[in-house]
Design a protein around this motif. Structure first.
Motif, PDB file in Angstrom:
ATOM      1  N   HIS A   1       0.820  -1.223   0.000  1.00 17.11           N
ATOM      2  CA  HIS A   1       0.000   0.000   0.000  1.00 17.11           C
ATOM      3  C   HIS A   1       0.852   1.272   0.000  1.00 17.11           C
ATOM      4  N   ILE A   2       2.146   1.121   0.294  1.00 16.88           N
ATOM      5  CA  ILE A   2       2.986   2.321   0.395  1.00 16.88           C
ATOM      6  C   ILE A   2       3.321   2.821  -1.013  1.00 16.88           C
ATOM      7  N   PRO A   3       3.007   4.092  -1.308  1.00 13.33           N
ATOM      8  CA  PRO A   3       3.337   4.590  -2.645  1.00 13.33           C
ATOM      9  C   PRO A   3       4.842   4.600  -2.882  1.00 13.33           C
ATOM     10  N   VAL A   4       5.227   4.108  -4.068  1.00 10.24           N
ATOM     11  CA  VAL A   4       6.643   4.092  -4.442  1.00 10.24           C
ATOM     12  C   VAL A   4       6.826   5.006  -5.649  1.00 10.24           C
ATOM     13  N   VAL A   5       7.658   6.017  -5.484  1.00  9.33           N
ATOM     14  CA  VAL A   5       8.000   6.887  -6.603  1.00  9.33           C
ATOM     15  C   VAL A   5       9.414   6.534  -7.051  1.00  9.33           C
ATOM     16  N   VAL A   6       9.525   6.062  -8.302  1.00 14.51           N
ATOM     17  CA  VAL A   6      10.855   5.767  -8.833  1.00 14.51           C
ATOM     18  C   VAL A   6      11.493   7.093  -9.230  1.00 14.51           C
ATOM     19  N   LEU A   7      12.704   7.316  -8.706  1.00 13.22           N
ATOM     20  CA  LEU A   7      13.414   8.572  -8.940  1.00 13.22           C
ATOM     21  C   LEU A   7      14.743   8.179  -9.559  1.00 13.22           C
ATOM     22  N   SER A   8      14.855   8.356 -10.874  1.00 12.45           N
ATOM     23  CA  SER A   8      16.009   7.785 -11.557  1.00 12.45           C
ATOM     24  C   SER A   8      16.595   8.775 -12.555  1.00 12.45           C
ATOM     25  N   THR A   9      17.855   8.568 -12.940  1.00 14.10           N
ATOM     26  CA  THR A   9      18.428   9.387 -14.003  1.00 14.10           C
ATOM     27  C   THR A   9      17.993   8.870 -15.370  1.00 14.10           C
ATOM     28  N   SER A  10      17.378   7.696 -15.397  1.00 12.53           N
ATOM     29  CA  SER A  10      17.038   7.067 -16.666  1.00 12.53           C
ATOM     30  C   SER A  10      15.921   7.809 -17.405  1.00 12.53           C
ATOM     31  N   HIS A  11      16.086   7.916 -18.742  1.00 13.52           N
ATOM     32  CA  HIS A  11      15.020   8.424 -19.604  1.00 13.52           C
ATOM     33  C   HIS A  11      14.428   7.268 -20.398  1.00 13.52           C
ATOM     34  N   SER A  12      14.940   6.063 -20.142  1.00  9.27           N
ATOM     35  CA  SER A  12      14.635   4.931 -21.002  1.00  9.27           C
ATOM     36  C   SER A  12      13.169   4.516 -20.898  1.00  9.27           C
ATOM     37  N   GLU A  13      12.519   4.436 -22.074  1.00  9.27           N
ATOM     38  CA  GLU A  13      11.121   3.998 -22.151  1.00  9.27           C
ATOM     39  C   GLU A  13      10.968   2.635 -21.496  1.00  9.27           C
ATOM     40  N   HIS A  14      11.995   1.825 -21.694  1.00  7.80           N
ATOM     41  CA  HIS A  14      11.964   0.468 -21.170  1.00  7.80           C
ATOM     42  C   HIS A  14      11.894   0.484 -19.637  1.00  7.80           C
ATOM     43  N   ASP A  15      12.755   1.315 -19.011  1.00  8.05           N
ATOM     44  CA  ASP A  15      12.757   1.421 -17.546  1.00  8.05           C
ATOM     45  C   ASP A  15      11.424   1.953 -17.040  1.00  8.05           C
ATOM     46  N   ILE A  16      10.868   2.927 -17.776  1.00  7.87           N
ATOM     47  CA  ILE A  16       9.604   3.535 -17.358  1.00  7.87           C
ATOM     48  C   ILE A  16       8.481   2.494 -17.397  1.00  7.87           C
TER      49      ILE A  16
END
Lengths: 375, 144
Positions: free
Chosen positions: B88-103
């Protein structure tokens, strides 16, 4: 005549014949000296002549080939269909390349396959009808192509990894210098703030360089398939993305109706955005007037972007497309010198070419070709 | 009259100390009272999340980097979203990646948002501010 049956047949010089008609000996010398393998077969597919290169290429002596079926040189998986193909050629004998774009192979005496290109020529003489096949060993060429492809891929991978991994420490440098200026600007003197500005500017430029390099390296490796793409919509999107620059420069941009081309829409958008962006950036004293025209020439469309900007001297027509080459200081015109190199790579990936024509101070016309949709 | 809200606990999972500090600096300016806890790799993060001793409070929000030593962010995300007690805990991915794949992959694994770390420090501060405003103020969370 009995071509090729014996290496030292007497040269049949006919004193009646008007010189300089080629003699049989001359013919023999030419065939022998040919850098291509030459194989002549009769209408039954029996080999009547081979040259030295054919012996080298296939590993047989002349005596082992002459009098044998041509199928001896054909890989076993094609052996059953080959006689039908020969009949097809005999039904419509015209000089042409064999295989129509397919990869062709010959089979060496030791059983190994040799990649080849074969040209076929019908020959009709007193003795009857023959087919002259010219065989080129393309093994070395294939190998060079494969190596080139591999090294290009490696280079692109390298550029990708380097540019991605360089972003991280650079981001740290620029973030903390900016933080310094943000937090301490009221405690630093003018010199210190200047130094911070230079450091931030340098880091920002390097980030742009890396981003551009990343884009450049992705043209070959991250491209989408080339499919029929309406250029008008792509052009309009490119214009929309340049809205701020258009407004700021008070530019007028017009275009012919733009065609459908075979392209990767994302890369086409990048190409148009770069060229239109340059037309606005390198403007003269007048507000920019830019026109995009389209002209069909055979299988290709030529698209031109004409501007009324500062133009380019002829000695730089080639150089502007080379990566990191710039003609102006960054203070005059900002940029990394990668934009046109990206354009060139995109156009070349599509099988087209790109060039510039210009009179300095009167504007430049960048043109590129892209394949039309086959009808 | 403002009602005193207990401070929000945020878990930052980030191996790069420079980025940890930058995020801490950004949260110092936050209007919503908060406590920022830091895990330097995926194993440490899951250890803190599953801590039974109660020394580490269960966070209200997780900020997760993708490239981490020992256990990377994608695995951490997967573990969190498969854990009944944590999902239930919201997770915000904070990354240097711009990769569509990672997103795409992050969202498929159940990330609540994917944010690319801006290179410009002012933009970075804005991003942290908007995360704070949305997740700690606008959104209603399950709070103990």
């Amino acid at each position: 005549m009995g071509w090729g049956r014996s290496r030292d047949a007497a040269p049949g010089v006919d004193p009646e014949r008007k010189s300089p008609a080629p003699t049989e000996q001359l013919f023999r010398l030419v065939v022998e000296a040919s850098p291509n393998g030459v194989v002549m077969v009769d209408r039954r597919g029996v080999i009547v002549l081979v040259n030295r290169e054919t012996e080298r290429l296939f590993g047989y002596t002349r005596d082992e080939l002459v009098g044998q079926s041509i199928e001896r040189l054909v890989p076993s998986r094609f052996k059953s269909s080959h006689p039908d193909m020969r009949q097809g050629f005999l039904a419509n004998p015209q000089a042409r390349a064999m295989g129509a774009g397919r990869d062709l192979f010959g089979v060496h005496k030791d059983g190994s396959e040799i990649p080849v290109e074969i040209g076929l020529n019908p020959i009709e003489v007193e003795e009857g009808f023959f087919v002259l096949a010219s065989v080129i060993d393309i093994g070395p060429r294939k190998q060079v192509e494969a190596e080139l492809r591999r090294s290009n891929e490696e280079l692109e991978r390298f550029a990708y990894v380097v540019s991605h991994d360089l972003q991280e420490p650079l981001r740290t440098v620029s973030s903390y210098v900016q933080l310094l200026s943000r937090r301490y600007h009221d405690r630093l003197d003018a010199d210190a703030m200047d130094f911070i500005d230079f450091a931030v500017g340098g880091a920002r430029r390097m980030q742009q360089l890396i981003a551009d390099l990343l884009t450049f390296s992705r043209v070959g490796t991250r491209g989408a398939p080339l499919v029929p793409t309406g250029m008008q919509a792509v052009y309009e999107n490119a214009l929309a993305s340049l809205r701020a620059a258009l407004d700021e420069s008070n530019a007028t941009v017009t275009s012919d109706p733009l065609p459908t081309v075979v392209a990767d829409a994302g890369q086409l958008a990048q190409l148009l955005t770069n060229l239109l962006g340059n037309a606005l950036k390198f403007r003269g004293d007048q507000p920019p007037h830019v026109h995009v025209s389209a002209r069909r020439a055979g299988r290709m469309w030529t698209i031109s972007v004409q501007d009324n900007g500062i133009g380019i001297a002829p000695e730089y027509f080639e150089r502007v497309f080379v990566i990191f080459q710039r003609l102006h200081s960054r203070e005059e015109y900002p940029g990394t010198g990668v934009g046109l190199a990206i354009c060139k790579r995109i156009v070349e990936r599509h099988g087209g070419r790109i060039w510039v024509e210009s009179t300095p101070a009167q504007g430049a016309r960048f043109s590129f070709t892209l394949p039309a949709v086959a009808e | 009259m403002a009602i005193a809200v207990p401070p929000f606990d945020i878990l930052l999972v980030e191996d790069n100390l420079a980025d940890v500090r930058l995020t801490q600096e950004a949260f110092k300016d936050a209007r919503v009272p908060n406590r920022l806890h830091v895990a330097r790799d995926g194993v440490e993060a899951l250890g803190m999340l599953r801590d039974a001793t109660g020394t580490v409070p269960r966070p209200d929000l997780i900020l997760l980097d993708l490239n981490l030593p020992r256990k990377d962010g994608r695995e951490v995300l997967q573990d969190i979203k498969q854990d009944e007690a944590l999902r239930h805990i919201p997770v915000v991915v904070l990354s240097t990646s711009h990769s569509e794949h990672d997103i795409a992959r992050s969202y498929r694994l159940g990330a609540n948002a994917f944010v690319t770390k801006p290179v410009d420090v002012d933009r970075f501060f804005q991003v942290i501010r908007s995360l704070e405003q949305f997740w700690l103020d606008t959104a209603r969370l399950i709070r103990p």
